[in-house]
Structure formats: structure tokens, C-alpha cells
Design a protein around this motif. Structure first.
Motif, PDB file in Angstrom:
ATOM      1  N   ILE A   1     -29.086   0.381 -38.687  1.00 28.81           N
ATOM      2  CA  ILE A   1     -28.811   1.808 -38.804  1.00 28.81           C
ATOM      3  C   ILE A   1     -27.299   1.920 -38.919  1.00 28.81           C
ATOM      4  CG2 ILE A   1     -28.978   4.071 -37.712  1.00 28.81           C
ATOM      5  CD1 ILE A   1     -31.431   2.957 -36.168  1.00 28.81           C
ATOM      6  N   TYR A   2     -26.816   2.296 -40.112  1.00 24.78           N
ATOM      7  CA  TYR A   2     -25.378   2.257 -40.344  1.00 24.78           C
ATOM      8  C   TYR A   2     -24.733   3.634 -40.408  1.00 24.78           C
ATOM      9  CZ  TYR A   2     -26.683   2.900 -45.280  1.00 24.78           C
ATOM     10  OH  TYR A   2     -27.194   3.378 -46.452  1.00 24.78           O
ATOM     11  N   TRP A   3     -25.515   4.684 -40.328  1.00 24.74           N
ATOM     12  CA  TRP A   3     -24.947   6.034 -40.319  1.00 24.74           C
ATOM     13  C   TRP A   3     -25.949   6.945 -39.637  1.00 24.74           C
ATOM     14  CZ3 TRP A   3     -26.228  10.884 -42.209  1.00 24.74           C
ATOM     15  CH2 TRP A   3     -25.191  11.820 -42.258  1.00 24.74           C
ATOM     16  N   GLU A   4     -25.456   7.833 -38.744  1.00 25.53           N
ATOM     17  CA  GLU A   4     -26.354   8.763 -38.069  1.00 25.53           C
ATOM     18  C   GLU A   4     -25.641  10.082 -37.800  1.00 25.53           C
ATOM     19  OE1 GLU A   4     -27.609   6.801 -34.514  1.00 25.53           O
ATOM     20  OE2 GLU A   4     -25.593   6.559 -33.783  1.00 25.53           O
ATOM     21  N   TYR A   5     -26.417  11.141 -37.802  1.00 32.39           N
ATOM     22  CA  TYR A   5     -25.886  12.469 -37.550  1.00 32.39           C
ATOM     23  C   TYR A   5     -26.887  13.215 -36.660  1.00 32.39           C
ATOM     24  CZ  TYR A   5     -24.490  17.306 -38.322  1.00 32.39           C
ATOM     25  OH  TYR A   5     -24.112  18.598 -38.138  1.00 32.39           O
ATOM     26  N   TYR A   6     -26.390  13.806 -35.577  1.00 33.27           N
ATOM     27  CA  TYR A   6     -27.224  14.590 -34.668  1.00 33.27           C
ATOM     28  C   TYR A   6     -26.595  15.947 -34.462  1.00 33.27           C
ATOM     29  CZ  TYR A   6     -29.425  10.189 -33.356  1.00 33.27           C
ATOM     30  OH  TYR A   6     -30.089   9.007 -33.368  1.00 33.27           O
ATOM     31  N   ASP A   7     -27.426  16.969 -34.485  1.00 32.89           N
ATOM     32  CA  ASP A   7     -26.960  18.328 -34.178  1.00 32.89           C
ATOM     33  C   ASP A   7     -28.190  19.174 -33.867  1.00 32.89           C
ATOM     34  OD1 ASP A   7     -25.264  20.413 -33.746  1.00 32.89           O
ATOM     35  OD2 ASP A   7     -24.609  20.605 -35.826  1.00 32.89           O
ATOM     36  N   ARG A   8     -27.961  20.280 -33.251  1.00 34.54           N
ATOM     37  CA  ARG A   8     -29.092  21.187 -32.979  1.00 34.54           C
ATOM     38  C   ARG A   8     -28.641  22.625 -33.179  1.00 34.54           C
ATOM     39  NH1 ARG A   8     -29.728  20.132 -26.543  1.00 34.54           N
ATOM     40  NH2 ARG A   8     -27.596  20.663 -25.987  1.00 34.54           N
TER      41      ARG A   8
ATOM     42  N   LEU B   1     -20.825  -5.406 -43.048  1.00 35.96           N
ATOM     43  CA  LEU B   1     -20.699  -6.767 -43.570  1.00 35.96           C
ATOM     44  C   LEU B   1     -22.059  -7.466 -43.589  1.00 35.96           C
ATOM     45  CD1 LEU B   1     -18.918  -9.091 -44.584  1.00 35.96           C
ATOM     46  CD2 LEU B   1     -18.579  -9.734 -42.183  1.00 35.96           C
ATOM     47  N   ALA B   2     -22.823  -7.319 -42.514  1.00 29.64           N
ATOM     48  CA  ALA B   2     -24.154  -7.923 -42.450  1.00 29.64           C
ATOM     49  C   ALA B   2     -25.055  -7.361 -43.548  1.00 29.64           C
ATOM     50  CB  ALA B   2     -24.777  -7.698 -41.076  1.00 29.64           C
ATOM     51  N   ILE B   3     -24.985  -6.051 -43.772  1.00 32.69           N
ATOM     52  CA  ILE B   3     -25.803  -5.424 -44.816  1.00 32.69           C
ATOM     53  C   ILE B   3     -25.403  -5.951 -46.195  1.00 32.69           C
ATOM     54  CG2 ILE B   3     -26.295  -3.233 -45.996  1.00 32.69           C
ATOM     55  CD1 ILE B   3     -26.119  -1.883 -43.212  1.00 32.69           C
ATOM     56  N   SER B   4     -24.105  -6.138 -46.421  1.00 26.98           N
ATOM     57  CA  SER B   4     -23.645  -6.624 -47.729  1.00 26.98           C
ATOM     58  C   SER B   4     -24.130  -8.041 -48.013  1.00 26.98           C
ATOM     59  CB  SER B   4     -22.121  -6.546 -47.817  1.00 26.98           C
ATOM     60  OG  SER B   4     -21.525  -7.519 -46.982  1.00 26.98           O
TER      61      SER B   4
ATOM     62  N   GLN C   1     -23.232  -2.387 -32.481  1.00 26.27           N
ATOM     63  CA  GLN C   1     -22.194  -3.285 -32.970  1.00 26.27           C
ATOM     64  C   GLN C   1     -21.155  -2.479 -33.734  1.00 26.27           C
ATOM     65  OE1 GLN C   1     -23.901  -6.517 -35.202  1.00 26.27           O
ATOM     66  NE2 GLN C   1     -25.248  -7.127 -33.541  1.00 26.27           N
ATOM     67  N   PRO C   2     -19.942  -3.022 -33.890  1.00 29.85           N
ATOM     68  CA  PRO C   2     -18.918  -2.313 -34.670  1.00 29.85           C
ATOM     69  C   PRO C   2     -19.412  -2.024 -36.086  1.00 29.85           C
ATOM     70  CG  PRO C   2     -17.945  -4.146 -33.474  1.00 29.85           C
ATOM     71  CD  PRO C   2     -19.433  -4.263 -33.320  1.00 29.85           C
TER      72      PRO C   2
END
Length: 173
Positions: free
Chosen positions: A165-172, A126-129, A119-120
Motif C-alpha cells: 500500500i503506497y498511498w492512502e487518504y483518510y477523511d470524514r 523501490l520494492a514496487i519498481s 516501511q519508509p
């Protein structure tokens, strides 16, 4: 992997001859890049071919792509005993039967989050708030060189039993 396919698209060339690639895949989930690229991609609103139609017709040409669906019967070197083993999967492992015997796209086993929706970001925040006493957490998985490192921030709505899940970071590497 899609990265390899893209690399070949950029490197395959000849001044006068038509270019051809032969791709072969065993069925995987519909979230795999091969399904999204050659069949249906809901995220980008693209439809190329219905996989159920391919299972019935077995050979289809669309634009410059030739599709062929094969099963165990098409392999003249498979022993009858192996095909019998595949047939027996229907009784005790229907997911694997659908994939290995019938050659259909699909996931073998149970998905971890089958109802996952993208979702955007603004809608998620907004849902989390609006959550009464949200449980806020961060998680990390070390992947080292070949697999990805992952860091996520999430919120749990205990009343609705929702995980955001409102923030994610992927790297290798």
C-alpha cells in the motif's frame, strides 16, 4: 478515543489542586492508543510498563500514573454463573477467554493483515519498481459522517505474495 483524552489534558485545570483523571478500559489490541500511551509504543521507542508485569502485580504506580488490573473476581456483583460462562470460553474461544476472563490485551478473532509492516515510502516504491509485472490497483471505502472515507493505491507482487500500500487518504464528513 485519543482525541477526547488529549482534549481533557488541555482543559483540565485548577489553580491550587492536583489534577486527576480516572481512566477505565477493557482490553483491546496492543495497537490501541491506550496501550501505546500507557504501556509500550514501538513506533516512538517508548516503554512505560510491561503489561505482563501488571497482570502479575495487579497494582503499580509509575510516576504520576496509578495502574490497577482487575478481573471478574474483583466484581462482587457478578453471579457465579457468569464467571462459569467466562471460564468455559477457554475450551472454545481462547482469544475471548484471554480478553474477557483474564483481562489481557489482545485481539478477539483473526486479524486481516497480521504481518503488516510500515516501511519508509522510498523503500516501498523501490520494492514496487522491482516487481515483475505488478498488479496496480486503487480501492475506496465510503465512511460518510462518523467513520472515515478511505482511498488507497496498492501494488501486488504475485511471485512473493506481497501487497504494497503506497498511498492512502483518510477523511470524514
Amino acid at each position: 478515543k485519543y482525541e477526547g483524552f488529549k482534549e481533557l489534558l488541555g482543559r483540565l485545570r485548577h489553580p491550587t489542586m492536583d489534577l486527576h483523571m480516572i481512566l477505565s478500559t477493557n482490553p483491546v489490541g496492543q495497537d490501541n492508543w491506550t496501550y501505546r500511551h500507557f504501556f509500550k509504543d514501538d513506533q516512538n521507542n517508548r516503554f512505560i510498563l510491561d503489561d505482563e508485569r501488571l497482570y502479575k502485580e495487579r497494582t503499580i504506580a509509575i510516576n504520576d500514573t496509578y495502574y490497577h488490573h482487575s478481573t471478574a473476581e474483583d466484581n462482587l456483583f457478578l453471579p457465579v454463573s457468569y464467571i462459569k460462562q467466562l471460564d468455559e470460553l477457554k475450551e472454545y474461544d481462547p482469544d475471548l477467554y484471554r480478553i474477557a476472563r483474564k483481562g489481557h490485551f489482545g485481539i478477539n478473532g483473526i486479524r486481516v493483515l497480521p504481518q503488516f509492516e510500515v516501511q519508509p515510502h522510498e523503500d516501498v516504491m523501490l520494492a514496487i519498481s522491482n516487481i515483475n509485472r505488478p498488479l496496480l490497483r486503487a480501492g475506496m471505502d465510503f465512511g460518510f459522517v462518523d467513520s472515515y472515507n478511505a482511498v488507497v493505491r496498492l501494488a501486488v507482487d504475485h511471485e512473493k505474495k506481497y501487497l504494497y500500500i503506497y498511498w492512502e487518504y483518510y477523511d470524514r464528513g
